[in-house]
Every structure is written in C-alpha cells, then in structure tokens.
Motif scaffolding. Structure first.
Motif, PDB file in Angstrom:
ATOM      1  N   PRO A 186      -7.641   7.809  -2.424  1.00  0.00           N
ATOM      2  CA  PRO A 186      -7.023   6.462  -2.377  1.00  0.00           C
ATOM      3  C   PRO A 186      -6.469   6.027  -3.728  1.00  0.00           C
ATOM      4  O   PRO A 186      -5.393   5.431  -3.800  1.00  0.00           O
ATOM      5  CB  PRO A 186      -8.169   5.556  -1.920  1.00  0.00           C
ATOM      6  N   GLY A 190      -9.740   0.831   0.390  1.00  0.00           N
ATOM      7  CA  GLY A 190      -9.889  -0.608   0.257  1.00  0.00           C
ATOM      8  C   GLY A 190      -8.880  -1.200  -0.712  1.00  0.00           C
ATOM      9  O   GLY A 190      -8.191  -0.491  -1.446  1.00  0.00           O
ATOM     10  N   ILE A 191      -8.823  -2.517  -0.721  1.00  0.00           N
ATOM     11  CA  ILE A 191      -7.794  -3.215  -1.489  1.00  0.00           C
ATOM     12  C   ILE A 191      -8.028  -3.132  -2.999  1.00  0.00           C
ATOM     13  O   ILE A 191      -7.084  -3.029  -3.785  1.00  0.00           O
ATOM     14  CB  ILE A 191      -7.709  -4.704  -1.039  1.00  0.00           C
ATOM     15  N   THR A 192      -9.308  -3.146  -3.430  1.00  0.00           N
ATOM     16  CA  THR A 192      -9.596  -3.165  -4.868  1.00  0.00           C
ATOM     17  C   THR A 192      -9.107  -1.910  -5.561  1.00  0.00           C
ATOM     18  O   THR A 192      -8.389  -1.976  -6.571  1.00  0.00           O
ATOM     19  CB  THR A 192     -11.104  -3.343  -5.114  1.00  0.00           C
ATOM     20  N   ILE A 228      -5.072   1.745   1.097  1.00  0.00           N
ATOM     21  CA  ILE A 228      -5.909   0.619   1.533  1.00  0.00           C
ATOM     22  C   ILE A 228      -6.855   1.049   2.650  1.00  0.00           C
ATOM     23  O   ILE A 228      -8.041   0.686   2.656  1.00  0.00           O
ATOM     24  CB  ILE A 228      -5.025  -0.557   1.997  1.00  0.00           C
ATOM     25  N   GLU A 229      -6.344   1.840   3.604  1.00  0.00           N
ATOM     26  CA  GLU A 229      -7.163   2.284   4.729  1.00  0.00           C
ATOM     27  C   GLU A 229      -8.339   3.145   4.271  1.00  0.00           C
ATOM     28  O   GLU A 229      -9.455   3.014   4.764  1.00  0.00           O
ATOM     29  CB  GLU A 229      -6.312   3.073   5.714  1.00  0.00           C
ATOM     30  N   ILE A 275       0.783   3.114  -0.060  1.00  0.00           N
ATOM     31  CA  ILE A 275      -0.060   1.929  -0.199  1.00  0.00           C
ATOM     32  C   ILE A 275      -0.929   1.702   1.038  1.00  0.00           C
ATOM     33  O   ILE A 275      -2.148   1.459   0.927  1.00  0.00           O
ATOM     34  CB  ILE A 275       0.803   0.684  -0.494  1.00  0.00           C
ATOM     35  N   ALA A 299      -2.511   5.268  -4.633  1.00  0.00           N
ATOM     36  CA  ALA A 299      -2.102   3.989  -5.227  1.00  0.00           C
ATOM     37  C   ALA A 299      -1.445   4.204  -6.583  1.00  0.00           C
ATOM     38  O   ALA A 299      -0.477   3.514  -6.939  1.00  0.00           O
ATOM     39  CB  ALA A 299      -3.321   3.072  -5.369  1.00  0.00           C
ATOM     40  N   THR A 332      -6.958   0.150  -4.532  1.00  0.00           N
ATOM     41  CA  THR A 332      -5.504   0.248  -4.390  1.00  0.00           C
ATOM     42  C   THR A 332      -4.800  -0.573  -5.462  1.00  0.00           C
ATOM     43  O   THR A 332      -3.837  -0.103  -6.089  1.00  0.00           O
ATOM     44  CB  THR A 332      -5.064  -0.220  -2.996  1.00  0.00           C
TER      45      THR A 332
END
Length: 257
Positions: free
Chosen positions: A207, A70-72, A66-67, A62, A211, A74
C-alpha cells in the motif's frame, strides 16, 4: 491464482518495458510529417496524456492503496512520493521545452542532456508505478497492473510525439529527435524494475509503495505536464483534452476491472 515473487518481478519489468516502448511508437510519425504539430495540437496531446495518467493514479494506485493499507498509510505515501520528486526536480539540473531551466546551473552539461534529464524525471515514476502495481500477485492485482501499464502506454504515445516534435523545434534532426525520445521512454523499465523489486522484497509495504508512486505521478502531472500545456493560451483545449483522457482511462479501467 497467485504469482510467485519472481513472476511478480517479471510481470512488472516486462510491462514497464512495453509501456516505455510506446514512447518510441509515438515518436515514429515525425519521419512522415511534412509539417510539425501546432502548439495547440501539442498541448491537446499532452493534456490527453495527463488525463490518462490522472485516472490511472486515482483508480489503479490510490484506490488499491486505501483498500489494502487504509487512508493513513496512503496519505503518508503520497506526501513522500511528491517530496521525493520535488527534491529530484530541485537538485537535478534539467531543461523544460517551455518553462526553461530548473535546478543547479551546470555549464558542462549540454542542453540536450538537460532535456533528457527532465524527461527522465518525468518517466521514472511512471515506470515505478507499473512495477509496483503488480504487487501482491493476486488475480486482482494482475488486472490492476495491466490497467496501469496500459494507461502509461496509452499516454506515452502522444507524449512521445510531443517530445519528438519539441526536439525538432529546438533544432535537432528527426533522427536525433526520435532517438532522444525513445531513450526517454526506456527509462521507465528502470523504474519498473526498482518498483517490482521493492514489492517482492517488502510485500507488506505494497500500500505504501502504491501511494508513493501515486504521489510521484501527481507531482509530475501538476508540476510538469499541466504548466507546459497552459503556456500558449490553449488552456481550454488542453483542459478538455485532459478530461477526455481521464474519461477514456476511467472507462478502460472499468472494462478491464
């Protein structure tokens, strides 16, 4: 240093094979046991394994997702990974040692293979997590892949023991219990090959696949392992074993990273 696509694929495949082999290592003690493990000991072993998996999912799947993405992306990957496992869990007939039958009822499928299918559903995403964790081929991702493979290998040892003992309690011989457990572990390289192949062919999607693997792992931990460990009134021992496993993997991740 940056690995070529073939090297990334090779690392992911070999690492998932080694991690899967740890299941066989965990199953070996059944040949020397005069007494099988108690339900409490089994629950603690599986709780420890769940803690290791949880830490590996958080810090090695995770966080990098994110790194890099990004959060979306993920969040989307985690949700899709969990949905895929939910669909597999719903439509693939399988048998849990404690929870009983899930999925369609197929009388033609022998009960032992229902157990094997259940373990396969459990181990496949672990192998995929190892395969995708080497994606990118950078020094950082190589270390990350080693951490994930180490985590999966560590948790496969007590899981292999618990699985073999459960087979024995279900009426199978020690030899059958060992080979069925070993077979379940070697499902992981299949997931590793698929995960590594996806990463090599679609490197920009790293990414998302990190995820995706994380979502599948979280589903397994919550839907499969924790309910199994809380079925014999050993919730407290299983919970603290999970926390201990999480801390061990967190320390190991920090040391290797």
């Amino acid at each position: 240093m940056e690995l070529t696509g073939f090297q990334v694929w090779s690392y992911g495949t070999i690492a998932s094979l080694i991690a899967g082999a740890a299941t066989s290592l965990g199953a070996l003690p059944i040949f020397f046991m005069k007494k099988t493990l108690t339900e409490k000991q089994l629950d603690m072993a599986l709780g420890f394994a769940a803690g290791v998996m949880l830490a590996a999912t958080m810090f090695s799947l995770i966080v990098p997702a994110i790194e890099f993405g990004g959060i979306t992306i993920t969040v989307i990957g985690i949700i899709i990974g969990a949905i895929i496992l939910e669909l597999m869990d719903t439509y693939a007939p399988h048998e849990h040692f404690l929870k009983g039958h899930e999925g369609p009822n197929l009388a033609v499928v022998k009960k032992v293979w229902l157990f094997v299918i259940a373990i396969t559903l459990h181990n496949f995403p672990e192998g995929m997590a190892v395969g995708v964790s080497f994606g990118g081929g950078t020094t950082e991702m190589i270390k990350n892949g080693i951490v994930v493979a180490t985590a999966i290998g560590i948790q496969n040892i007590p899981e292999g023991t618990a699985t073999a003992v459960s087979f024995i309690k279900a009426g199978y011989t020690k030899k059958q219990a060992f080979w069925y457990s070993a077979f379940s572990g070697f499902v992981e390289p299949i997931g590793g090959i698929i995960g590594a192949t996806f990463i090599v062919l679609m490197k920009p999607a790293l990414p998302f696949f990190l995820a995706l693997a994380a979502g599948a792992m979280l589903y397994v931990i919550s839907d499969e392992i924790i309910p199994e460990t809380h079925a014999h009134n050993n919730e407290r021992a299983a919970t603290f074993s999970l926390i201990f496993g999480f801390l061990v993997m967190m320390i190991l991740d920090n040391a290797l990273g």
